[in-house]
Design a protein around this motif. Structure first.
Motif, PDB file in Angstrom:
ATOM      1  N   SER A   1      90.307  59.800  39.528  1.00  0.00           N
ATOM      2  CA  SER A   1      89.860  59.959  40.919  1.00  0.00           C
ATOM      3  C   SER A   1      90.161  58.682  41.707  1.00  0.00           C
ATOM      4  CB  SER A   1      88.372  60.310  40.991  1.00  0.00           C
ATOM      5  OG  SER A   1      87.623  59.213  40.542  1.00  0.00           O
ATOM      6  N   GLY A   2      90.573  57.634  40.989  1.00  0.00           N
ATOM      7  CA  GLY A   2      90.945  56.403  41.679  1.00  0.00           C
ATOM      8  C   GLY A   2      92.457  56.228  41.773  1.00  0.00           C
ATOM      9  N   TYR A   3      93.199  57.273  41.438  1.00  0.00           N
ATOM     10  CA  TYR A   3      94.664  57.142  41.387  1.00  0.00           C
ATOM     11  C   TYR A   3      95.289  57.665  42.681  1.00  0.00           C
ATOM     12  CZ  TYR A   3      99.332  57.397  39.158  1.00  0.00           C
ATOM     13  OH  TYR A   3     100.647  57.233  38.822  1.00  0.00           O
ATOM     14  N   ASP A   4      96.067  56.807  43.357  1.00  0.00           N
ATOM     15  CA  ASP A   4      96.580  57.209  44.674  1.00  0.00           C
ATOM     16  C   ASP A   4      97.586  58.358  44.622  1.00  0.00           C
ATOM     17  OD1 ASP A   4      98.632  55.768  43.593  1.00  0.00           O
ATOM     18  OD2 ASP A   4      98.604  54.141  45.061  1.00  0.00           O
ATOM     19  N   LYS A   5      98.168  58.642  43.442  1.00  0.00           N
ATOM     20  CA  LYS A   5      99.132  59.761  43.371  1.00  0.00           C
ATOM     21  C   LYS A   5      98.443  61.128  43.284  1.00  0.00           C
ATOM     22  CE  LYS A   5     103.201  57.441  41.675  1.00  0.00           C
ATOM     23  NZ  LYS A   5     103.929  57.156  40.446  1.00  0.00           N
ATOM     24  N   ALA A   6      97.125  61.145  43.065  1.00  0.00           N
ATOM     25  CA  ALA A   6      96.407  62.432  43.030  1.00  0.00           C
ATOM     26  C   ALA A   6      96.376  63.012  44.448  1.00  0.00           C
ATOM     27  CB  ALA A   6      94.987  62.210  42.508  1.00  0.00           C
ATOM     28  N   ASP A   7      96.680  64.311  44.584  1.00  0.00           N
ATOM     29  CA  ASP A   7      96.670  64.955  45.912  1.00  0.00           C
ATOM     30  C   ASP A   7      95.244  65.113  46.417  1.00  0.00           C
ATOM     31  OD1 ASP A   7      99.552  65.609  46.101  1.00  0.00           O
ATOM     32  OD2 ASP A   7      99.108  66.855  44.348  1.00  0.00           O
ATOM     33  N   VAL A   8      94.347  65.404  45.493  1.00  0.00           N
ATOM     34  CA  VAL A   8      92.936  65.602  45.828  1.00  0.00           C
ATOM     35  C   VAL A   8      92.134  64.787  44.822  1.00  0.00           C
ATOM     36  CG1 VAL A   8      91.082  67.315  46.062  1.00  0.00           C
ATOM     37  CG2 VAL A   8      93.454  68.002  46.531  1.00  0.00           C
ATOM     38  N   LYS A   9      91.095  64.107  45.287  1.00  0.00           N
ATOM     39  CA  LYS A   9      90.250  63.325  44.370  1.00  0.00           C
ATOM     40  C   LYS A   9      88.849  63.910  44.414  1.00  0.00           C
ATOM     41  CE  LYS A   9      93.027  59.284  45.257  1.00  0.00           C
ATOM     42  NZ  LYS A   9      93.620  58.916  46.531  1.00  0.00           N
ATOM     43  N   ILE A  10      88.281  64.192  43.258  1.00  0.00           N
ATOM     44  CA  ILE A  10      86.923  64.738  43.228  1.00  0.00           C
ATOM     45  C   ILE A  10      86.029  63.876  42.346  1.00  0.00           C
ATOM     46  CG2 ILE A  10      87.612  67.124  43.781  1.00  0.00           C
ATOM     47  CD1 ILE A  10      87.262  67.813  40.786  1.00  0.00           C
ATOM     48  N   GLN A  11      84.764  63.904  42.647  1.00  0.00           N
ATOM     49  CA  GLN A  11      83.798  63.115  41.882  1.00  0.00           C
ATOM     50  C   GLN A  11      83.092  63.988  40.848  1.00  0.00           C
ATOM     51  OE1 GLN A  11      83.950  59.922  42.308  1.00  0.00           O
ATOM     52  NE2 GLN A  11      85.387  60.315  43.990  1.00  0.00           N
ATOM     53  N   THR A  12      82.963  65.268  41.185  1.00  0.00           N
ATOM     54  CA  THR A  12      82.217  66.155  40.293  1.00  0.00           C
ATOM     55  C   THR A  12      82.917  67.516  40.213  1.00  0.00           C
ATOM     56  OG1 THR A  12      80.035  67.097  39.870  1.00  0.00           O
ATOM     57  CG2 THR A  12      80.598  66.735  42.175  1.00  0.00           C
ATOM     58  N   PHE A  13      82.832  68.138  39.024  1.00  0.00           N
ATOM     59  CA  PHE A  13      83.636  69.316  38.680  1.00  0.00           C
ATOM     60  C   PHE A  13      83.488  70.478  39.680  1.00  0.00           C
ATOM     61  CE2 PHE A  13      85.024  72.868  35.983  1.00  0.00           C
ATOM     62  CZ  PHE A  13      86.095  72.317  35.310  1.00  0.00           C
ATOM     63  N   SER A  14      82.268  70.695  40.158  1.00  0.00           N
ATOM     64  CA  SER A  14      82.030  71.859  41.020  1.00  0.00           C
ATOM     65  C   SER A  14      82.736  71.742  42.377  1.00  0.00           C
ATOM     66  CB  SER A  14      80.530  72.084  41.220  1.00  0.00           C
ATOM     67  OG  SER A  14      79.953  70.922  41.733  1.00  0.00           O
ATOM     68  N   GLU A  15      83.214  70.549  42.725  1.00  0.00           N
ATOM     69  CA  GLU A  15      83.973  70.414  43.978  1.00  0.00           C
ATOM     70  C   GLU A  15      85.259  71.251  43.941  1.00  0.00           C
ATOM     71  OE1 GLU A  15      84.543  66.325  45.608  1.00  0.00           O
ATOM     72  OE2 GLU A  15      83.090  65.763  44.087  1.00  0.00           O
ATOM     73  N   LEU A  16      85.666  71.684  42.752  1.00  0.00           N
ATOM     74  CA  LEU A  16      86.863  72.533  42.639  1.00  0.00           C
ATOM     75  C   LEU A  16      86.690  73.859  43.372  1.00  0.00           C
ATOM     76  CD1 LEU A  16      87.717  72.032  38.850  1.00  0.00           C
ATOM     77  CD2 LEU A  16      88.983  71.145  40.826  1.00  0.00           C
ATOM     78  N   LEU A  17      85.454  74.295  43.526  1.00  0.00           N
ATOM     79  CA  LEU A  17      85.212  75.575  44.194  1.00  0.00           C
ATOM     80  C   LEU A  17      85.732  75.556  45.630  1.00  0.00           C
ATOM     81  CD1 LEU A  17      81.647  76.363  42.788  1.00  0.00           C
ATOM     82  CD2 LEU A  17      83.812  77.446  42.138  1.00  0.00           C
ATOM     83  N   LYS A  18      85.765  74.364  46.231  1.00  0.00           N
ATOM     84  CA  LYS A  18      86.258  74.242  47.607  1.00  0.00           C
ATOM     85  C   LYS A  18      87.750  74.554  47.689  1.00  0.00           C
ATOM     86  CE  LYS A  18      84.048  70.151  48.263  1.00  0.00           C
ATOM     87  NZ  LYS A  18      83.965  68.819  48.728  1.00  0.00           N
ATOM     88  N   LEU A  19      88.441  74.412  46.557  1.00  0.00           N
ATOM     89  CA  LEU A  19      89.895  74.669  46.535  1.00  0.00           C
ATOM     90  C   LEU A  19      90.195  76.148  46.285  1.00  0.00           C
ATOM     91  CD1 LEU A  19      90.997  71.597  44.379  1.00  0.00           C
ATOM     92  CD2 LEU A  19      90.982  71.798  46.865  1.00  0.00           C
ATOM     93  N   ALA A  20      89.168  76.942  46.107  1.00  0.00           N
ATOM     94  CA  ALA A  20      89.362  78.368  45.804  1.00  0.00           C
ATOM     95  C   ALA A  20      88.556  79.245  46.759  1.00  0.00           C
ATOM     96  CB  ALA A  20      88.955  78.641  44.357  1.00  0.00           C
ATOM     97  N   GLU A  21      88.505  78.821  48.026  1.00  0.00           N
ATOM     98  CA  GLU A  21      87.713  79.605  48.999  1.00  0.00           C
ATOM     99  C   GLU A  21      88.608  80.562  49.753  1.00  0.00           C
ATOM    100  OE1 GLU A  21      85.732  76.386  50.997  1.00  0.00           O
ATOM    101  OE2 GLU A  21      83.961  76.626  49.736  1.00  0.00           O
TER     102      GLU A  21
END
Ligand code: BG6
Ligand code: MG
Length: 213
Positions: free
Chosen positions: A193-213
């Motif tokens: 989550s600290g890597y600048d090449k990541a397109d999206v950075k999340i702190q907690t697993f459930s934040e993935l739900l925002k990518l599937a709305e």
């Protein structure tokens, strides 16, 4: 809307087996008189068993080892590691991870594992998550490990999805590089989550739900 496909790294994303890798490599390294610590262990994240051994052997000062001896050392490490893995139970997966996977499935997303580990299925059996995934791409079906894209490209193929519809969830920098090389969206969690090449950075697993709305 075309629902996304999610490809999850296993170690450090779904389960936390770093400590077991550490204990198993430490036992092997101690037996050989090789210095090994948690900082070196961090460099093993996402890389194959054989490459991990080479990293550990950077501190080895004895005579060069034959391929047979290296194979023996890897087997010894893996035996210790599997004994430690066999203590895992469903309680080793958080409710957050379990519920998020279930919810993603219910929303129509396809789910796969993309792991360098040859023990991926064993781990998923122990934590009773084998049925949560539509496909498993792991160390048994690849010849190049992360940052090579192979493990994720194969996972996408197994799911029948094009790379641009696949979202990879990774905790290792090498895994984020692999996801980008595969032409996929890379989500960094934990360390990544600290890597600048990541397109999206999340702190907690459930934040993935925002990518599937
Ligand atoms: C990855 C781990 O998932 O699997 C690495 O992050 C490990 O640390 C690699 O070396 C290979 O695992 P195994 O279980 O095949 O030895
Ligand atoms: Mg990982």
């Amino acid at each position: 809307m075309n629902m996304k496909a999610f490809i999850f790294d296993l170690d450090g994303v779904i389960v936390f087996t770093d400590k077991f890798h550490y204990q198993a490599w430490k036992k092997m390294a101690d037996g050989m008189g090789i210095y090994f610590d948690e900082k070196i262990n961090n460099r093993l994240r996402g890389v194959s068993r054989a490459e991990s051994l080479e990293i550990i052997l950077e501190r080895y000062e004895g005579e060069p080892l034959s391929a047979e001896r290296k194979a023996e050392l890897m087997e010894e490490k893996n035996n210790t590691y599997r004994k430690l893995l066999s203590t895992m139970t469903p309680a080793d997966v958080t409710d957050e991870v379990r519920n998020t996977l279930k919810e993603l499935h219910e929303r129509g997303c396809k789910l796969a594992i993309g792991s360098s580990s040859k023990n991926a299925k064993f781990i998923l059996e122990k934590v009773e998550l084998l049925d949560a995934f539509d496909a498993i791409s792991d160390g048994n079906n690849i010849t190049h490990s992360k940052p090579d894209p192979e493990v994720f490209s194969k996972a996408g193929e197994f799911l029948g999805e094009k790379p641009d519809n696949c979202i990879v969830v990774e905790d290792a920098y090498a895994g984020i590089d692999a996801a980008k090389a595969a032409g996929m969206t890379a989500v960094g969690i934990g360390d990544a989550s600290g890597y600048d090449k990541a397109d999206v950075k999340i702190q907690t697993f459930s934040e993935l739900l925002k990518l599937a709305e």
